[in-house]
Design a protein around this motif. Structure first.
Motif, mmCIF file in Angstrom:
data_model
loop_
_atom_site.group_PDB
_atom_site.id
_atom_site.type_symbol
_atom_site.label_atom_id
_atom_site.label_comp_id
_atom_site.label_asym_id
_atom_site.label_seq_id
_atom_site.Cartn_x
_atom_site.Cartn_y
_atom_site.Cartn_z
ATOM 1 N N ILE B 187 1.232 -1.278 -0.025
ATOM 2 C CA ILE B 187 -0.222 -0.092 -0.095
ATOM 3 C C ILE B 187 0.953 1.067 0.305
ATOM 4 C CG2 ILE B 187 -1.935 1.232 1.488
ATOM 5 C CD1 ILE B 187 -2.776 -1.210 2.424
ATOM 6 N N GLY B 188 1.815 0.875 0.777
ATOM 7 C CA GLY B 188 2.694 1.920 0.772
ATOM 8 C C GLY B 188 3.413 2.540 -0.625
ATOM 9 N N ILE B 189 3.915 1.648 -0.746
ATOM 10 C CA ILE B 189 4.888 1.858 -2.282
ATOM 11 C C ILE B 189 3.417 2.871 -3.350
ATOM 12 C CG2 ILE B 189 5.689 0.869 -4.644
ATOM 13 C CD1 ILE B 189 6.798 -0.589 -2.086
ATOM 14 N N VAL B 190 2.853 2.338 -3.660
ATOM 15 C CA VAL B 190 1.812 2.747 -4.056
ATOM 16 C C VAL B 190 1.089 3.821 -3.823
ATOM 17 C CG1 VAL B 190 -0.822 2.836 -5.283
ATOM 18 C CG2 VAL B 190 0.290 0.360 -5.154
ATOM 19 N N GLU B 191 0.822 4.149 -2.408
ATOM 20 C CA GLU B 191 0.708 5.852 -2.489
ATOM 21 C C GLU B 191 1.406 6.188 -2.576
ATOM 22 O OE1 GLU B 191 -1.839 4.821 1.310
ATOM 23 O OE2 GLU B 191 -0.856 7.299 1.278
ATOM 24 N N GLY B 192 2.707 6.022 -2.197
ATOM 25 C CA GLY B 192 3.767 6.584 -2.312
ATOM 26 C C GLY B 192 4.266 7.176 -4.114
ATOM 27 N N ILE B 193 3.822 6.342 -4.593
ATOM 28 C CA ILE B 193 4.016 6.574 -6.248
ATOM 29 C C ILE B 193 2.803 7.929 -7.041
ATOM 30 C CG2 ILE B 193 3.171 6.005 -8.973
ATOM 31 C CD1 ILE B 193 4.823 3.420 -7.358
ATOM 32 N N VAL B 194 1.626 7.594 -6.220
ATOM 33 C CA VAL B 194 0.356 8.241 -6.835
ATOM 34 C C VAL B 194 0.711 10.244 -5.579
ATOM 35 C CG1 VAL B 194 -2.071 8.611 -5.593
ATOM 36 C CG2 VAL B 194 -1.202 6.853 -6.338
ATOM 37 N N THR B 195 2.052 9.963 -4.744
ATOM 38 C CA THR B 195 1.758 11.232 -3.518
ATOM 39 C C THR B 195 2.971 12.448 -4.260
ATOM 40 O OG1 THR B 195 1.225 10.277 -1.755
ATOM 41 C CG2 THR B 195 2.830 11.959 -1.634
ATOM 42 N N ALA B 196 3.563 10.985 -4.970
ATOM 43 C CA ALA B 196 4.789 11.890 -6.030
ATOM 44 C C ALA B 196 3.759 12.439 -7.579
ATOM 45 C CB ALA B 196 5.293 11.023 -6.347
ATOM 46 N N GLY B 197 2.961 11.652 -8.076
ATOM 47 C CA GLY B 197 2.301 11.709 -8.992
ATOM 48 C C GLY B 197 1.703 13.346 -9.319
ATOM 49 N N ILE B 198 0.770 13.713 -7.873
ATOM 50 C CA ILE B 198 0.217 14.832 -7.944
ATOM 51 C C ILE B 198 0.625 16.119 -7.477
ATOM 52 C CG2 ILE B 198 -1.309 15.489 -5.633
ATOM 53 C CD1 ILE B 198 -1.778 12.740 -5.611
ATOM 54 N N GLY B 200 3.831 15.869 -8.201
ATOM 55 C CA GLY B 200 4.596 16.211 -9.530
ATOM 56 C C GLY B 200 3.749 17.284 -10.670
ATOM 57 N N TYR B 201 2.624 16.551 -10.968
ATOM 58 C CA TYR B 201 1.739 17.077 -10.944
ATOM 59 C C TYR B 201 1.006 19.404 -10.776
ATOM 60 C CZ TYR B 201 -2.861 18.710 -13.476
ATOM 61 O OH TYR B 201 -4.502 19.372 -14.197
ATOM 62 N N VAL B 202 1.477 19.456 -9.721
ATOM 63 C CA VAL B 202 1.004 20.336 -9.244
ATOM 64 C C VAL B 202 2.330 21.399 -9.021
ATOM 65 C CG1 VAL B 202 0.772 21.622 -6.970
ATOM 66 C CG2 VAL B 202 -0.646 19.648 -6.942
ATOM 67 N N ALA B 203 3.506 20.824 -9.649
ATOM 68 C CA ALA B 203 5.130 21.309 -9.065
ATOM 69 C C ALA B 203 4.810 21.822 -10.915
ATOM 70 C CB ALA B 203 5.500 20.503 -9.350
ATOM 71 N N ALA B 204 3.815 21.081 -11.727
ATOM 72 C CA ALA B 204 4.466 21.252 -13.293
ATOM 73 C C ALA B 204 3.153 22.371 -13.551
ATOM 74 C CB ALA B 204 4.162 20.234 -14.429
ATOM 75 N N ALA B 205 2.072 22.109 -12.882
ATOM 76 C CA ALA B 205 0.833 23.566 -13.629
ATOM 77 C C ALA B 205 0.924 24.416 -12.584
ATOM 78 C CB ALA B 205 -0.317 22.890 -12.754
ATOM 79 N N ARG B 206 1.823 24.640 -11.165
ATOM 80 C CA ARG B 206 1.244 25.604 -10.825
ATOM 81 C C ARG B 206 2.042 25.987 -9.872
ATOM 82 N NH1 ARG B 206 -3.925 26.994 -9.520
ATOM 83 N NH2 ARG B 206 -3.088 29.057 -8.683
ATOM 84 N N PRO B 207 3.510 26.098 -10.176
ATOM 85 C CA PRO B 207 4.848 25.538 -9.431
ATOM 86 C C PRO B 207 5.036 26.852 -8.330
ATOM 87 C CG PRO B 207 5.654 27.314 -11.760
ATOM 88 C CD PRO B 207 3.817 26.266 -11.406
ATOM 89 N N GLU B 208 4.504 27.997 -8.360
ATOM 90 C CA GLU B 208 4.225 28.672 -7.198
ATOM 91 C C GLU B 208 4.113 28.334 -5.742
ATOM 92 O OE1 GLU B 208 2.293 29.213 -10.146
ATOM 93 O OE2 GLU B 208 0.208 29.416 -8.955
ATOM 94 N N ILE B 209 2.742 27.569 -6.246
ATOM 95 C CA ILE B 209 2.182 27.123 -4.768
ATOM 96 C C ILE B 209 3.347 26.619 -3.392
ATOM 97 C CG2 ILE B 209 0.499 25.142 -3.727
ATOM 98 C CD1 ILE B 209 -1.423 26.282 -6.392
#
Lengths: 269, 349
Positions: B187-198, B200-209
């Motif tokens: 569960i932790g590995i899957v959750e970690g990948i998903v967390t990184a994805g989120i 990463g997405y926020v960093a790409a879309a709205r880096p200032e946040i």
């Protein structure tokens, strides 16, 4: 299905908490304290005690009936969350096989007793927590906690969370619906799309937080949520707490169930 | 993996409540000094976000089961440890009250297991040094997978300890650990990948946040990476050694546990699913005979079972005292750790 069921259940518990009954009218602090004492008393029973726990069923049953809370609804919620406790407890009968009693020719092992005790405690504690919210309302519990010494910042946090839970749940529901319509035959259901969707939700949430903050500043927010109306302890609340304490004490320290059993046997003879 | 009231003894429950309350008081005191008013609505709305995100499920490739977001790590990344801890605590409180997940007495345990570890141990000691200040996706991925996995392992192991110290369950230590840890690793590995994805997405879309978040939180910045890694390596060796020792003393329990694990992949995940409702029905049918049994067992119990009781009771109270001592030491250590970590940056009063 699962998602919508969960969401509407939350709303239902919230709606139940705005009824007007004698239980709802009690001071939230009295109910929080009574529930806390109840939980500690129930959990303090020894591992193999089943009989002693049974009288405590009176507490949730009274709260549900006097508070006009549907018992079936509460029981269903209890069952939905039971897997972990059941899973951990189910090993007891197989690992603790000493025979402690013979009933009608069937020998009963100690493990079955302790498993039964776990199940009973589970039903009692979970239903007590649900009934507290169902008869007090979540904001009511929060204000009680604050008056009982919980840090104000945590209480504000709980109130904010609760307020926006419904708003964001609707937002998530729209996203899920749109996703369901576009992800045909299980395609596009994986973690990558999920991460993006949650990312979108997160960005919308952060923007919303900024708007909320601006709106609150306009209304004079200074770091704390004020409460409308004051809590007053009435004599009825004190009587309620006193009765609860006496009931819990008697059931904890006297073998009420055995006494009732002996009495019944005596009458039978 | 929410702990339940029914499995707790009052001593263990109260000790963890005390520990959680102490950390909570510390966090609110820190926040009162550190934050601006802006953070208060932000925390509240992000807590609601965790719920909303948990309502969205995704399919885990190859298994057909579904996963969702856990929350502690992503809150710590967005809010910093103190605010994240309080937000996580509020999420768990609402879960305990509305979804009856866990219970009110076990809430102390749950906040400890799912809040203290990710916010106060893993985030400052593991995530921050590994992810660094840069926005490189590779580092974020490694940091969040490791971070979430370690936090969940600690949490799952604490559930095992709390259950065993409470003495309500007969599960042997080795078997229980083997049931809990592998599931939560997955569960932790899957959750970690998903967390990184989120992230990463926020960093790409709205880096200032993320930049504004990073600028405001110096915690953990001064901790050297090499030291942290050695500590965790040592911990891993120690726990691995302990687990295998226990596992080898319980060979039959081991086989049995593995069988159970393979049959249980979905069980811990599908707590809210249709499967849970079906299982709930199943349990209802198994539940009713027990009620009959309880009523029948009520009277003969005291006479017959009396000799077995004193020994068992002594065992549980001894376990309670041991657990209390262990957690007190843990609280002390974490308190000291936080204090020294808080002093180093020199920015907090």
């Amino acid at each position: 299905m699962n998602f919508h069921a969960q969401y509407f259940d939350l709303g239902r518990l919230d709606r139940l908490s705005y009824r007007r009954t004698a239980v709802h009218a009690l001071d939230p602090r009295a109910k929080v304290i009574a529930t806390g004492l109840f939980l500690v008393t129930v959990v303090s029973f020894p591992k193999y005690d089943v009989a002693g726990l049974v009288p405590f069923l009176l507490f949730p049953v009274l709260a549900a009936t006097l508070g006009e809370i549907p018992i079936g609804f509460i029981l269903r919620k209890v069952l939905i969350v039971s897997p972990f406790a059941v899973f951990v407890g189910i090993f007891n009968p197989f690992l603790d096989t000493r025979t402690v009693a013979v009933i009608a020719g069937l020998s009963v092992s100690a493990g079955w007793l302790s498993f039964a005790s776990i199940l009973l405690k589970f039903a009692l504690t979970v239903s007590a927590a649900l009934l507290l919210v169902a008869t007090t309302s979540f904001p009511g519990v929060c204000h009680a906690l604050r008056r009982l010494g919980c840090p104000p910042i945590f209480v504000s946090q709980l109130l904010f969370l609760y307020r926006y839970l419904f708003v964001l749940a609707e937002e998530a529901m729209r996203i899920v619906r749109a996703w369901d319509m576009r992800a045909v035959a299980g395609r596009g259901r994986g973690a990558t799309v999920f991460a993006r969707l949650v990312g979108v939700l997160l960005i919308r949430t952060l923007d919303r937080a900024e708007r909320i903050y601006q709106a609150m500043l306009c209304r004079g927010f200074a770091g704390d949520i004020p409460r409308l109306g004051t809590l007053r302890l009435r004599s009825g609340d004190l009587v309620f707490v006193a009765i609860t304490v006496v009931f819990l004490g008697v059931c904890r320290f006297f073998p009420v169930t055995e006494g009732i059993g002996l009495l019944a046997q005596g009458i039978w003879r | 993996m929410h702990m339940a009231d029914a499995l707790l003894s009052p001593a263990v429950g109260a000790t963890l409540w005390a520990g959680t309350a102490a950390v909570g008081g510390y966090a609110s005191k820190k926040l009162k000094v550190q934050i601006d008013d802006r953070t208060i609505p932000l925390m509240g709305v992000l807590g609601a976000f965790i719920f909303a995100a948990q309502m969205i499920n995704f399919t885990i490739p190859g298994t057909g089961s579904s996963g969702h977001l856990g929350g502690g790590m992503i809150l710590a990344i967005l809010l910093g440890p103190h605010a994240a801890f309080l937000t996580m605590a509020s999420v768990l409180t609402v879960q305990a009250l509305f979804f009856a997940d866990g219970g009110l007495l076990a809430l102390g345990c749950n906040i400890w297991n799912l809040g203290v570890y990710p916010c106060y141990l893993v985030y400052p000691l593991l995530y921050r040094p590994l992810a660094g200040e840069g926005r490189r996706p590779g580092r974020i991925l490694i940091a969040s997978v490791l971070g979430v996995a370690v936090a969940l392992q600690l949490g799952a192991f604490s559930v095992v300890l709390e259950t065993l110290l409470s003495g309500r369950s007969e599960l042997p230590f080795g078997a229980f650990v083997l049931l809990m840890q592998p599931i939560h690793l997955a569960i932790g590995i899957v959750e970690g990948i998903v967390t990184a994805g989120i992230i990463g997405y926020v960093a790409a879309a709205r880096p200032e946040i993320l930049e504004s978040v990073a600028a405001a939180r110096p915690v953990g910045a001064g901790v050297p990476l090499a030291k942290v890694l050695t500590v965790f390596a040592l911990l891993a060796v120690l726990t691995g050694g302990a687990f295998s020792w226990f596992a080898s003393t319980q060979p039959d329990g081991l086989e049995w546990a593995i069988e159970r694990v393979t049959g249980r992949g979905e069980l811990s995940e599908a707590e809210h699913g249709v499967a849970a409702v079906l299982r709930g029905l199943q349990e209802k049918t198994a539940f009713l005979p027990d009620y009959g049994f309880k009523a029948a067992a009520a009277e003969p119990t005291p006479g017959d079972a009396a000799p077995a009781w004193p020994g068992i009771a002594a065992g549980t109270s001894a376990a309670g005292v041991t657990g209390a001592a262990i957690v007190l030491v843990l609280v002390g250590l974490i308190g000291l750790g936080i204090r020294s970590a808080g002093r180093r940056p020199g920015s907090t009063p």
